[in-house]
Design a protein around this motif. Structure first.
Motif, PDB file in Angstrom:
ATOM      1  N   TRP A  38       0.837  -1.196   0.000  1.00  0.00           N
ATOM      2  CA  TRP A  38       0.000   0.000   0.000  1.00  0.00           C
ATOM      3  C   TRP A  38       0.872   1.246   0.000  1.00  0.00           C
ATOM      4  N   VAL A  39       0.616   2.111  -0.973  1.00  0.00           N
ATOM      5  CA  VAL A  39       1.335   3.379  -1.089  1.00  0.00           C
ATOM      6  C   VAL A  39       0.341   4.499  -0.777  1.00  0.00           C
ATOM      7  N   PRO A  40       0.599   5.297   0.273  1.00  0.00           N
ATOM      8  CA  PRO A  40      -0.392   6.292   0.705  1.00  0.00           C
ATOM      9  C   PRO A  40      -0.328   7.611  -0.060  1.00  0.00           C
ATOM     10  N   TRP A  41      -0.030   7.540  -1.346  1.00  0.00           N
ATOM     11  CA  TRP A  41       0.026   8.712  -2.213  1.00  0.00           C
ATOM     12  C   TRP A  41      -0.657   8.378  -3.527  1.00  0.00           C
ATOM     13  N   PRO A  42      -1.071   9.380  -4.305  1.00  0.00           N
ATOM     14  CA  PRO A  42      -1.776   9.101  -5.558  1.00  0.00           C
ATOM     15  C   PRO A  42      -0.886   8.409  -6.589  1.00  0.00           C
ATOM     16  N   ALA A  43      -1.509   7.709  -7.500  1.00  0.00           N
ATOM     17  CA  ALA A  43      -0.796   7.079  -8.610  1.00  0.00           C
ATOM     18  C   ALA A  43      -0.204   8.151  -9.511  1.00  0.00           C
ATOM     19  N   GLY A  44       0.967   7.875 -10.038  1.00  0.00           N
ATOM     20  CA  GLY A  44       1.579   8.775 -10.999  1.00  0.00           C
ATOM     21  C   GLY A  44       2.598   9.731 -10.431  1.00  0.00           C
ATOM     22  N   GLY A  45       2.653   9.877  -9.103  1.00  0.00           N
ATOM     23  CA  GLY A  45       3.643  10.750  -8.483  1.00  0.00           C
ATOM     24  C   GLY A  45       4.993  10.061  -8.379  1.00  0.00           C
ATOM     25  N   ALA A  46       6.005  10.817  -7.960  1.00  0.00           N
ATOM     26  CA  ALA A  46       7.359  10.278  -7.878  1.00  0.00           C
ATOM     27  C   ALA A  46       7.441   9.081  -6.937  1.00  0.00           C
ATOM     28  N   THR A  47       6.802   9.181  -5.762  1.00  0.00           N
ATOM     29  CA  THR A  47       6.858   8.075  -4.808  1.00  0.00           C
ATOM     30  C   THR A  47       6.171   6.839  -5.367  1.00  0.00           C
ATOM     31  N   GLN A  63      10.024 -14.324  -5.831  1.00  0.00           N
ATOM     32  CA  GLN A  63       9.337 -15.264  -6.736  1.00  0.00           C
ATOM     33  C   GLN A  63       7.825 -15.226  -6.493  1.00  0.00           C
ATOM     34  N   GLN A  64       7.356 -14.015  -6.234  1.00  0.00           N
ATOM     35  CA  GLN A  64       5.936 -13.776  -6.026  1.00  0.00           C
ATOM     36  C   GLN A  64       5.637 -12.326  -6.412  1.00  0.00           C
ATOM     37  N   LYS A  65       4.516 -12.091  -7.041  1.00  0.00           N
ATOM     38  CA  LYS A  65       4.159 -10.737  -7.470  1.00  0.00           C
ATOM     39  C   LYS A  65       3.885  -9.851  -6.255  1.00  0.00           C
ATOM     40  N   VAL A  66       4.385  -8.610  -6.321  1.00  0.00           N
ATOM     41  CA  VAL A  66       4.087  -7.599  -5.314  1.00  0.00           C
ATOM     42  C   VAL A  66       3.233  -6.536  -6.000  1.00  0.00           C
ATOM     43  N   ILE A  67       1.982  -6.437  -5.598  1.00  0.00           N
ATOM     44  CA  ILE A  67       1.019  -5.536  -6.228  1.00  0.00           C
ATOM     45  C   ILE A  67       0.947  -4.232  -5.442  1.00  0.00           C
ATOM     46  N   VAL A  68       1.081  -3.107  -6.127  1.00  0.00           N
ATOM     47  CA  VAL A  68       0.991  -1.796  -5.481  1.00  0.00           C
ATOM     48  C   VAL A  68      -0.448  -1.284  -5.559  1.00  0.00           C
ATOM     49  N   GLU A  69      -0.974  -0.892  -4.416  1.00  0.00           N
ATOM     50  CA  GLU A  69      -2.292  -0.263  -4.326  1.00  0.00           C
ATOM     51  C   GLU A  69      -2.120   1.121  -3.716  1.00  0.00           C
ATOM     52  N   ASN A  70      -2.851   2.097  -4.227  1.00  0.00           N
ATOM     53  CA  ASN A  70      -2.757   3.464  -3.727  1.00  0.00           C
ATOM     54  C   ASN A  70      -3.903   3.787  -2.781  1.00  0.00           C
ATOM     55  N   ARG A  71      -3.573   4.495  -1.689  1.00  0.00           N
ATOM     56  CA  ARG A  71      -4.582   4.962  -0.751  1.00  0.00           C
ATOM     57  C   ARG A  71      -4.192   6.381  -0.306  1.00  0.00           C
ATOM     58  N   PRO A  72      -4.389   7.389  -1.196  1.00  0.00           N
ATOM     59  CA  PRO A  72      -3.958   8.747  -0.871  1.00  0.00           C
ATOM     60  C   PRO A  72      -4.887   9.453   0.099  1.00  0.00           C
ATOM     61  N   GLY A  73      -4.376  10.546   0.653  1.00  0.00           N
ATOM     62  CA  GLY A  73      -5.180  11.372   1.547  1.00  0.00           C
ATOM     63  C   GLY A  73      -4.650  11.383   2.962  1.00  0.00           C
ATOM     64  N   ALA A  74      -5.174  12.289   3.776  1.00  0.00           N
ATOM     65  CA  ALA A  74      -4.833  12.397   5.204  1.00  0.00           C
ATOM     66  C   ALA A  74      -3.329  12.539   5.422  1.00  0.00           C
ATOM     67  N   THR A 189       2.030  14.800  -4.712  1.00  0.00           N
ATOM     68  CA  THR A 189       2.956  15.671  -5.420  1.00  0.00           C
ATOM     69  C   THR A 189       2.427  16.104  -6.781  1.00  0.00           C
ATOM     70  N   ALA A 190       1.917  15.157  -7.562  1.00  0.00           N
ATOM     71  CA  ALA A 190       1.492  15.461  -8.931  1.00  0.00           C
ATOM     72  C   ALA A 190       0.408  16.535  -8.953  1.00  0.00           C
ATOM     73  N   GLU A 191      -0.598  16.401  -8.089  1.00  0.00           N
ATOM     74  CA  GLU A 191      -1.688  17.385  -8.044  1.00  0.00           C
ATOM     75  C   GLU A 191      -1.173  18.762  -7.624  1.00  0.00           C
ATOM     76  N   GLN A 192      -0.285  18.753  -6.635  1.00  0.00           N
ATOM     77  CA  GLN A 192       0.214  20.025  -6.120  1.00  0.00           C
ATOM     78  C   GLN A 192       1.072  20.748  -7.159  1.00  0.00           C
ATOM     79  N   LEU A 193       1.952  20.018  -7.823  1.00  0.00           N
ATOM     80  CA  LEU A 193       2.822  20.642  -8.814  1.00  0.00           C
ATOM     81  C   LEU A 193       2.012  21.196  -9.983  1.00  0.00           C
ATOM     82  N   LEU A 194       0.957  20.491 -10.353  1.00  0.00           N
ATOM     83  CA  LEU A 194       0.081  20.990 -11.417  1.00  0.00           C
ATOM     84  C   LEU A 194      -0.574  22.297 -10.991  1.00  0.00           C
ATOM     85  N   ALA A 195      -0.950  22.382  -9.716  1.00  0.00           N
ATOM     86  CA  ALA A 195      -1.579  23.605  -9.201  1.00  0.00           C
ATOM     87  C   ALA A 195      -0.615  24.792  -9.264  1.00  0.00           C
ATOM     88  N   VAL A 196       0.658  24.535  -8.946  1.00  0.00           N
ATOM     89  CA  VAL A 196       1.653  25.608  -9.022  1.00  0.00           C
ATOM     90  C   VAL A 196       1.897  25.992 -10.482  1.00  0.00           C
TER      91      VAL A 196
END
Length: 325
Positions: A38-47, A63-74, A189-196
């Motif tokens: 679980w990655v607590p940031w939006p998809a597409g950002g640097a992290t 020898q096993q898949k590691v699946i990344v899921e995003n849970r941004p916010g807070a 990060t992605a949303e914030q940089l777009l805002a700037v």
């Protein structure tokens, strides 16, 4: 007719079968199913991008898949309730950013970063910077302070969330000096940089997902929060150089639920350590001016406990604790 001895033999055989059943029902980790990171940031950002690469490489070693899921916010803490409720079997892990160690002092949460996390590995830290549009009239930090003094409450500054490292830095730079600004929190990060970049906000304070935009000239870097100047931007001063006692790199790592078995911790640690040392990963984080900052499970756990105690003092000093001003 079955005699007493036969009954005893049958009972012993049945008991042995029952004792063996759990071993048969629990295949060795991690062969049962894919691991979810679980990655607590939006998809597409640097992290998110770097974590997906790390997960892919670690999966090869496991020898096993590691699946990344995003849970941004807070402010980067949304993975904590997931860890708190997950089974301690190694199939649910999460990135642990520094705000996890701060938010329990600023907000009411049901989880505890020391009690509810089994540390696995520390991976890297990020460089934070103060950013404006490349064509902005703001060219120095003094320009920002002058604007805030002359036009109180008009300077809009974006961060990646309330209670995050950039927000704490802003409170010390502005509020603690009697200067007002408009805080605009974003999920990542992605949303914030777009805002700037699009002029929705005047300033952004974020981690080095901004590097490509600064290199292209679309954004201007006024200062970094690092301990020393970045070789990538040698003309950009640090806040410390400018006279502010602010140094922040926000190290992050991976953790699992409370009670993760040592053998599972070792398996995850070894795979992710190999992954973080892989040249492809080192090259990827270098794009964002990051370097490896490895700590093993014991050392990472000690750092988490020490930092958690320090964050309480920072929050109290800034008046940001629950019930504070």
């Amino acid at each position: 007719m079955t005699g007493p001895s036969c009954t005893r033999r049958e009972w012993l055989a049945a008991a042995a079968a029952i004792a063996a059943a759990p071993a048969l029902a629990s295949p060795p980790f991690p062969t049962a199913r894919p691991i979810t990171l679980w990655v607590p940031w939006p998809a597409g950002g640097a992290t998110d991008i770097t974590m997906r690469l790390l997960a892919d490489i670690a999966g090869r070693h496991l020898q096993q898949k590691v699946i990344v899921e995003n849970r941004p916010g807070a402010g980067g803490t949304m993975a904590m309730p997931i860890l708190q409720q997950a089974e301690p079997d190694g199939y649910t892990i999460a990135q642990i950013p520094q705000p996890v160690l701060r938010v329990p002092y600023t907000q009411k949460v049901l989880w505890d970063p020391v009690r509810d996390v089994t540390p696995i590995i520390q991976i890297s830290g990020v460089t934070f910077g103060v950013l404006v549009l490349g064509s902005s009239a703001f060219r120095t930090m003094d320009d920002l302070f002058a604007f805030a003094r002359s036009r109180p409450g008009e300077l809009s500054i974006a961060t990646n969330g309330v209670g995050t490292t950039p927000h704490i830095a802003l409170e010390e730079l502005f509020t603690a000096r009697g200067l007002k600004y408009i805080h605009v929190p974003y999920k990542g990060t992605a949303e914030q940089l777009l805002a700037v970049e699009t002029g929705q906000v005047m300033v952004g304070v974020n981690s080095t997902g901004f590097a490509p935009l600064v290199d292209s000239g679309r954004l201007r870097l006024l200062a970094t929060l690092a301990a020393k100047r970045s070789p990538r931007w040698p003309t950009v001063p640090t806040l410390k150089e400018l006279g502010f006692n602010i140094v922040a790199q926000s190290p992050y790592g991976l953790g699992g639920p409370r009670g993760l078995p040592p053998a599972v911790v070792a398996a995850l640690h070894d795979a992710f350590r190999k992954a973080m040392l892989d040249p492809a990963f080192v090259h990827e984080i270098a794009k964002y001016d990051q370097e490896l900052e490895y700590l093993g499970p014991a050392e990472y756990g000690a750092w988490i406990r020490e930092q958690y105690a320090k964050e309480k003092l920072v929050v109290e000093r800034m008046g940001l604790s629950r019930g504070g001003s």
